[in-house]
Write a protein that holds these residues in place. Sequence first.
Motif, PDB file in Angstrom:
ATOM      1  N   UNK A 168       0.809  -1.210   0.000  1.00 29.68           N
ATOM      2  CA  UNK A 168       0.000   0.000   0.000  1.00 29.68           C
ATOM      3  C   UNK A 168       0.843   1.261   0.000  1.00 29.68           C
ATOM      4  N   UNK A 169       2.024   1.199   0.625  1.00 27.16           N
ATOM      5  CA  UNK A 169       2.844   2.396   0.748  1.00 27.16           C
ATOM      6  C   UNK A 169       4.316   2.021   0.775  1.00 27.16           C
ATOM      7  N   UNK A 170       5.177   3.028   0.981  1.00 25.70           N
ATOM      8  CA  UNK A 170       6.623   2.805   0.970  1.00 25.70           C
ATOM      9  C   UNK A 170       7.052   1.864   2.088  1.00 25.70           C
ATOM     10  N   UNK A 171       6.470   2.002   3.272  1.00 27.27           N
ATOM     11  CA  UNK A 171       6.855   1.151   4.402  1.00 27.27           C
ATOM     12  C   UNK A 171       6.600  -0.319   4.100  1.00 27.27           C
ATOM     13  N   UNK A 172       5.432  -0.613   3.541  1.00 23.77           N
ATOM     14  CA  UNK A 172       5.124  -2.005   3.218  1.00 23.77           C
ATOM     15  C   UNK A 172       6.046  -2.549   2.138  1.00 23.77           C
ATOM     16  N   UNK A 173       6.301  -1.743   1.109  1.00 25.26           N
ATOM     17  CA  UNK A 173       7.174  -2.195   0.016  1.00 25.26           C
ATOM     18  C   UNK A 173       8.583  -2.476   0.542  1.00 25.26           C
ATOM     19  N   UNK A 174       9.111  -1.573   1.342  1.00 26.63           N
ATOM     20  CA  UNK A 174      10.455  -1.771   1.896  1.00 26.63           C
ATOM     21  C   UNK A 174      10.520  -3.007   2.786  1.00 26.63           C
ATOM     22  N   UNK A 175       9.500  -3.184   3.588  1.00 21.02           N
ATOM     23  CA  UNK A 175       9.495  -4.320   4.516  1.00 21.02           C
ATOM     24  C   UNK A 175       9.437  -5.650   3.758  1.00 21.02           C
ATOM     25  N   UNK A 176       8.663  -5.678   2.679  1.00 15.12           N
ATOM     26  CA  UNK A 176       8.571  -6.908   1.888  1.00 15.12           C
ATOM     27  C   UNK A 176       9.928  -7.233   1.264  1.00 15.12           C
ATOM     28  N   UNK A 177      10.581  -6.222   0.700  1.00 17.03           N
ATOM     29  CA  UNK A 177      11.895  -6.453   0.086  1.00 17.03           C
ATOM     30  C   UNK A 177      12.889  -6.944   1.130  1.00 17.03           C
ATOM     31  N   UNK A 178      12.914  -6.273   2.270  1.00 19.09           N
ATOM     32  CA  UNK A 178      13.860  -6.652   3.321  1.00 19.09           C
ATOM     33  C   UNK A 178      13.639  -8.093   3.783  1.00 19.09           C
TER      34      UNK A 178
END
Length: 531
Positions: A125-135
């Motif tokens: 949904x947002x930058x935080x979710x995208x970053x967390x998924x990648x990490x």
Amino acid sequence: MLNIKELGSKLGLNPADWAEKDIAETELGWVPGHPIPNDPLRWGQSFREGSEETLRNTQMRRNLGYATGKIRTKRNTRVEEMPDWEALRESASNIKRTVAANWVELLEQFEANVTAKGGVVHWARDADEANRIVYDLVKAKGVDEVVKVKSMATQEINLNEYLGERGIQAWETDLAEMIVQLSEDMPSHVVVPAIHRNRAEVKAIFEARMDDAGELTHEPRVLAMAARAHLRKKFLSAKVAISGANIGVAETGTVAIYESEGNGRMCLTLPETLITVMGIEKLVPHFQDIEVFSQLLPRSATGERMNPYTSFWTGVTEGDGPQEFHLILMDNGRTNVLHDPVGREALKCIRCAACMNICPVYRVTGGHAYNSVYPGPIGAILTPQLLGATDRKDPASTLPFASTLCGACYDVCPVKINIPDILVHLRHKYAEANRGGIPDKWDIGMKATSKIMRSGKAMEAAGKAVTTGRVAAGKDRKIGYLPLPVAKDWTRARDIPAPPAQSFRDWWHEEGCCGGKGSEGCCGGHEGGAR
């Protein structure tokens, strides 16, 4: 961080010579010692504050003027070769409008086809979710290094910094992105992130920050070969690669990357795991649609007939390329943009940067003045909408005013985004959102002007008063400075043309409305002027 004295020394300058040779701390790009901003879409300054800094950077302005001029010339040459250029633009615009009208259905179709071909789809949904998924995906592989293909989507969410804070080094493999990363800079252009740098600066950065740089000269080939040697070991050892996407095809589940150096091809084929972060607006409905964009994008972005490296992949193929493919479909404000029937046109953008190369504002202020990873005309309409920025206290809300409304960006846009219209629309939204409170000089000025414009007699009197300005104009027929509250700001950077000797109302009375007779009673009587 690259120290200002170190870089000055690399450039062969003594501190005492910097002012004389137009080299100063702010002229080396991102100011040394300043941390990378936490929010790449909103760095913390308004456009006016940012431009006041960048306009003092004469070296950057020279670099930018030279580079954008070269790209514009190449682009114009390639476009003139295309008899169906306008038809291609219209086709691309209609394809993107179709995507906006059928977004949910196409995204579901895309997800189903990626999954059917062996890929794994994640939604952010947002930058935080995208970053967390990648990490989480990278951590699960037990690695502390990844290689990256140039990506505006990952730049938008500060992915490199997010991973770095958690012990994972992301290596940019695009030459310009690598220059920006090594100098702890910020990008200033969508296609050429280091467009604000020249050869001498790149050489200095490599020598200061690249352990295996070797003997370097200012020659582009020498610098490129140094970068190639530096990256080769990264490509060969990386287990995980991260990319963005230029296009996602709903019909087949295919993802496409367009790049110029071959580094993307290395990232997309050698590692065992590929993670792609894709903005949900990058869809096209059919595989055949790629034909249109493959003609428009290289000509608009770099002035090339054909893109040097165009890579397509569909899910996972056993024994060929990465054996694990993760696709992160990221919103991060895009659905909010879709809600605006005027502003949603910005979602058609294919990130070619043609609007930046032609924009008279961008070409003198540079990308850093916009305080966003999306600079230039497209950034002026996209960034505020992604952030929902309308409050005057939000620096991103000032971006729609970073334009002369000359229309050049619309003329060159390969997908026909009417940027000037959207800029005016967003300015209106800004004005409406900030009504009330203590009136400023613009509120007072417009209130006073509206009273004059509502009265025919007042307008006629104002017209007669303006003609006296011919005295102030002087021999060159220009007024260079007016002390009035509004005119002072206007004439600080512009000349006002001398008013005509005769007003339109007087001319109409003498020549137009009554055939030049000028009789009493024409125009409803000259008294009070034409209605």
